[in-house]
Structures are given as structure tokens and as C-alpha cells.
Write a protein that holds these residues in place. Structure first.
Motif: not given
Length: 147
Positions: A73, A75, A109-112, A133
Motif C-alpha cells: 500500500d 507505506r 507515503r505514510t510510515v510505520t 500510518d
């Protein structure tokens, strides 16, 4: 908290686990708290997408890195941060993480966060918290344990 009979140990909270940090991680996390010290070193950042690393390069030497993976996705999962011992406490980790997060933002983008050093950076720089995220935040907080 401190323990008079021994040094304080740091730990990170993951959704379902707590684990002790290495001494190297503790040094870098402590560096994140010193936001008053910008880096005096001139370095460039190289994103090696094949290896999944953002590397800080001084001259022709790799001195620091942030490892990552990209999910389906889109991420960015931030796995770990390292800095060669002789380049610590010079602001490289902070500036490298800032670069990585700015690049993630620019790419939408999001981040984990699985890296406790990145978690600490965001704790001290909340302007990046919106990148985390919501469904997959990763490391959610840092706390101190007695050893």
C-alpha cells in the motif's frame, strides 16, 4: 525512573511486546532529545531502493543509515537507524531521519515505525506525527525500565 543499584534501561512499546534496547540505540535515542545541536558535518543522502536504505555519506564513507521496506500500500516501514560510533552526537541521525521523513511526505507515503530511534525523533518533532500510518503505527511509545 532510576535504580540506585544499576543504570536505567530503556524499552520500547510495540503493539504486543516490550523489549530492551541496545546501548547503541540508547545513545542515539538520547541524541534525539538534544534538538539544540544541528549537525556541523556536510553529508549527502543516498536512497538505495534495491537495498532499502537511506545512507548518509561523508566524503566517500557511509557513516549512517536508515533501513526500510515498502509495503504493497506504498507505506514506508522504518526498520532501524545506525550511526558509526565516531559520528554520533553530531546530529547526523536527526538530520538523516528528517530527510527520510521529508522524502516520505514528498512521495505521499505514510510510515510505520519499527525503529525506536525514529520513534524518539518524532516524539521530539511532532510536526512529523501526521506521517504515521493510523492502522499500522508500529512502535507507539518509549519508556524507561529498571534493570
Amino acid at each position: 525512573m532510576t535504580n540506585p543499584s544499576g543504570p536505567a534501561r530503556h524499552a520500547v512499546e510495540r503493539p504486543d511486546e516490550t523489549r530492551a534496547l541496545s546501548e547503541d540505540q540508547v545513545v542515539l535515542i538520547d541524541e534525539m532529545a538534544d534538538v539544540s545541536q544541528p549537525t556541523a558535518l556536510d553529508f549527502r543522502v543516498v536512497n538505495d531502493e534495491n537495498l532499502g536504505t537511506y545512507d548518509a555519506i561523508v566524503g566517500d564513507r557511509e557513516v549512517a543509515g536508515v533501513t526500510y521496506s515498502v509495503t504493497g500500500d506504498d507505506r514506508l516501514v522504518l526498520l532501524g537507524t545506525s550511526v558509526l560510533p565516531e559520528f554520533r552526537k553530531q546530529g547526523i541521525a536527526s538530520e538523516l531521519i528528517r530527510y527520510v521523513l521529508n522524502d516520505a511526505r514528498a512521495q505521499g507515503r505514510t510510515v510505520t515505525i519499527l525503529c525506536p530511534i525514529v520513534r524518539s525523533f518524532i516524539d521530539h518533532n511532532p510536526e512529523y506525527a501526521d506521517l504515521i500510518d493510523a492502522r499500522h503505527p508500529g512502535v507507539t511509545q518509549r519508556r524507561t525500565h529498571l534493570s
